[in-house]
Enzyme design. Structure first.
Site, PDB file in Angstrom:
ATOM      1  N   ARG A  19      39.850 -36.786  92.670  1.00  0.00           N
ATOM      2  CA  ARG A  19      39.394 -38.178  92.752  1.00  0.00           C
ATOM      3  C   ARG A  19      38.446 -38.512  91.608  1.00  0.00           C
ATOM      4  NH1 ARG A  19      34.922 -41.445  92.999  1.00  0.00           N
ATOM      5  NH2 ARG A  19      33.871 -39.944  94.364  1.00  0.00           N
ATOM      6  N   ASP A  20      37.235 -37.934  91.638  1.00  0.00           N
ATOM      7  CA  ASP A  20      36.270 -38.223  90.574  1.00  0.00           C
ATOM      8  C   ASP A  20      36.721 -37.620  89.248  1.00  0.00           C
ATOM      9  OD1 ASP A  20      34.097 -39.818  90.289  1.00  0.00           O
ATOM     10  OD2 ASP A  20      32.613 -38.357  90.916  1.00  0.00           O
ATOM     11  N   TYR A 147      28.999 -42.272 101.510  1.00  0.00           N
ATOM     12  CA  TYR A 147      28.375 -42.175 100.190  1.00  0.00           C
ATOM     13  C   TYR A 147      27.284 -43.244 100.064  1.00  0.00           C
ATOM     14  CZ  TYR A 147      31.644 -39.184  97.445  1.00  0.00           C
ATOM     15  OH  TYR A 147      32.358 -38.154  96.908  1.00  0.00           O
ATOM     16  N   GLU A 149      25.934 -44.696  97.039  1.00  0.00           N
ATOM     17  CA  GLU A 149      26.046 -44.762  95.583  1.00  0.00           C
ATOM     18  C   GLU A 149      24.716 -45.162  94.947  1.00  0.00           C
ATOM     19  OE1 GLU A 149      28.948 -46.868  92.237  1.00  0.00           O
ATOM     20  OE2 GLU A 149      28.687 -47.783  94.205  1.00  0.00           O
ATOM     21  N   THR A 182      24.313 -40.782  90.731  1.00  0.00           N
ATOM     22  CA  THR A 182      25.450 -41.460  90.105  1.00  0.00           C
ATOM     23  C   THR A 182      25.353 -41.505  88.589  1.00  0.00           C
ATOM     24  OG1 THR A 182      25.707 -42.814  92.089  1.00  0.00           O
ATOM     25  CG2 THR A 182      26.785 -43.611  90.080  1.00  0.00           C
ATOM     26  N   HIS A 212      25.823 -35.581  88.658  1.00  0.00           N
ATOM     27  CA  HIS A 212      26.451 -35.837  87.358  1.00  0.00           C
ATOM     28  C   HIS A 212      25.590 -35.218  86.260  1.00  0.00           C
ATOM     29  CE1 HIS A 212      29.847 -38.608  88.302  1.00  0.00           C
ATOM     30  NE2 HIS A 212      29.171 -38.698  89.448  1.00  0.00           N
TER      31      HIS A 212
END
Length: 511
Positions: A19-20, A147, A149, A182, A212
């Site tokens: 997905r990501d 989630y 975000e 994020t 990330h």
């Protein structure tokens, strides 16, 4: 809401390569590729959960997700397959149900700025809509993870918003709260502090961390989250993801295993295989020095290090290559010492007199000064040159000719000599080297020989090199039990490839 077991022994790994990882520029998996990666991660790598796609993206995504879910249901792991969904009045829920899914990872806003600026909604309205979406999904039989975000910015700039949101979720049927950094803004100290704040206010929550790598500290942040007691970490293979990517799976596994008292269920010996499969499918190569899976990470170049390893494994750490089905190499070049050479000679089963060894080392260093990396496969040829005798080659490409023109099929003529017998063959191909190989195969077949499969082909010239620069062609071949690497050097790129191919033929010939 699922009760947390903070600091439980096993850290769940949720991999989001499918997905990501698809947010990596230029990466898009076909349904068949997605299924292959999913099977690999569940069956061999032993990842706990997979995020396999996003709701309402495309028909291709629907096909891919449905294919994976049918496989997962047959293999009893349907609830390990998760799908990203949105606060959209139940449309994501219907999409997921139509594919056979059982888990929705619902995307909500974890910072007040995102809520007010992007959604143009008040926090109260957003909280109500999220609560309604959670209850609707639960009533339709889905398990719900949430989630938040931009959670890291929310903690930094609007903690009251995050607190009120989490408080609003009390009593709702949410399995996990998934907390993304994020924009990759956190450092390890900040990560640990924010988790401590959350756990003090809501000790019962089951939390995941989704990092990330914008500042290059994602593994340090994930490690801080693990030490703080987080229940799960999100990863991708090779750190795929947008911008600088996500938490690499291999680095997460080894840091948890070696630097904490906790564990993952990841099978370390499968990490290299998974990395290579995803590299091939995605077209995105690993950096040469990427920890654990990079091509050069178990190569020692300094002669002092080779000497220390030979005398007492003085330059080894816990990341032994054997953990990952790999082995240590000792590079040959201008920094090589006697020990580096001896390690390679021993691996090849070659014994040389001290005088010859010294001359070979001098030649290796000379080539290193010209920026050429000498591979172990080059050593027999260097030794032969030092001894001023021809290489004992049973097989030689004595002549070849390749012709290519616009709008015509390339053709090649090859003259092959083996044990004094010469055979000439011709063939056509999709390119000059392809035509050459096909002609060569014909000649080899008449000798009762076959060529191994080509795994990788790389050409390099020195940085800033001109059109007359030397070309180094390095080819990896699939030979029984190992991948053989040979290199050819010439000012003509096709000749350098032919030289690399000739080296391979002599190295694989039976005694």
């Amino acid at each position: 809401m699922m009760k947390s077991k903070r600091l439980e022994q096993f850290v769940e790994v949720m991999d989001t390569t499918l997905r990501d990882g698809e947010q990596t520029p230029g990466v898009s998996f076909t349904p068949a590729e997605k299924l292959e990666i999913a099977r690999l991660l569940i069956n061999r790598v032993k990842v706990d959960r997979l995020e396999i796609g996003s709701a309402r993206v495309s028909e291709g995504e629907r096909e891919a997700v449905g294919t994976i879910l049918r496989w997962a249901e047959h293999h009893g792991c349907l609830e390990a397959m998760e799908i990203l969904g949105f606060v959209d009045g139940g449309r994501s829920v219907e999409w997921i149900l139509s594919t056979g899914g059982r888990v929705i990872n619902l995307l909500a806003k974890g910072s007040e700025e995102h809520c007010r600026v992007q959604l143009r909604k008040t926090p109260a309205r957003h909280f109500d809509e999220v609560a309604a979406e959670i209850e609707g999904a639960h009533n339709r039989g889905l398990l719900v993870n949430l989630y938040l975000e931009d959670w890291s910015n929310g903690m930094r700039n609007s903690f009251a918003y995050v607190y009120e949101f989490l408080n609003r979720l009390q009593g709702l049927p949410v399995e996990r709260i998934m907390l993304p950094d994020t924009l990759g803004i956190l450092d390890p100290e900040e990560t640990a502090t924010y988790f401590e704040w959350i756990y003090r206010a809501f000790p019962h929550l089951r939390l995941d961390f989704h990092g990330h790598n914008d500042y290059g500290v994602v593994t340090a942040n994930s490690l801080a989250a693990v030490r703080a007691g987080v229940n799960g970490i999100h990863t991708t293979i090779n750190g795929l993801g947008e911008r600088t990517g996500n938490q690499p799976l291999a680095q997460l596994a080894v840091t948890v295993h070696d630097m904490t008292s906790r564990r993952t269920r990841i099978v370390e010996k499968e990490l290299q295989h998974a990395s290579e499969i995803v590299q091939n499918i995605s077209g995105k190569r690993c950096a040469w020095n990427m920890p654990v899976v990079g091509p050069d990470v178990f190569t020692q170049t300094c002669g002092v290090h080779a000497d220390g390893d030979k005398k007492g494994n003085l330059y080894a750490n816990l990341l032994l290559p054997e953990r990952f089905g790999r082995h240590r190499n000792y590079a040959l070049g201008k920094l090589s010492g006697k020990a580096s050479l001896e390690q390679n000679l021993e691996a090849l089963g070659l014994e040389l007199s001290p005088e010859v060894r010294q001359k070979v080392l001098a030649e290796v260093i000379r080539l290193g000064d010209r920026k050429k990396n000498v591979s172990p496969s080059d050593l027999p040829f260097i030794i032969a040159g030092v001894l001023s005798t021809p290489v004992k080659s049973r097989i030689r490409i004595t002549d070849f000719e390749v012709t290519t023109r616009i709008n015509t099929t390339p053709k090649a003529r090859v003259v092959l000599e083996m044990d004094g017998e010469m055979i000439e063959s011709t063939a056509s191909g999709d390119g000059g080297y392809d035509a050459f190989v096909k002609a060569l195969r014909k000649s080899l077949k008449r000798f009762g020989l076959s060529m191994p499969r080509l795994l990788d082909y790389e050409e390099r010239i020195p940085p800033g090199g001109k059109t007359d620069a030397l070309v180094e062609t390095t080819i990896r071949w699939a030979t029984p039990g190992r991948a053989l690497v040979t290199t050819g050097i010439d000012s003509d790129q096709l000749v350098s490839a032919v030289l690399a191919t000739e080296k391979m033929l002599n190295l694989i010939l039976p005694e």
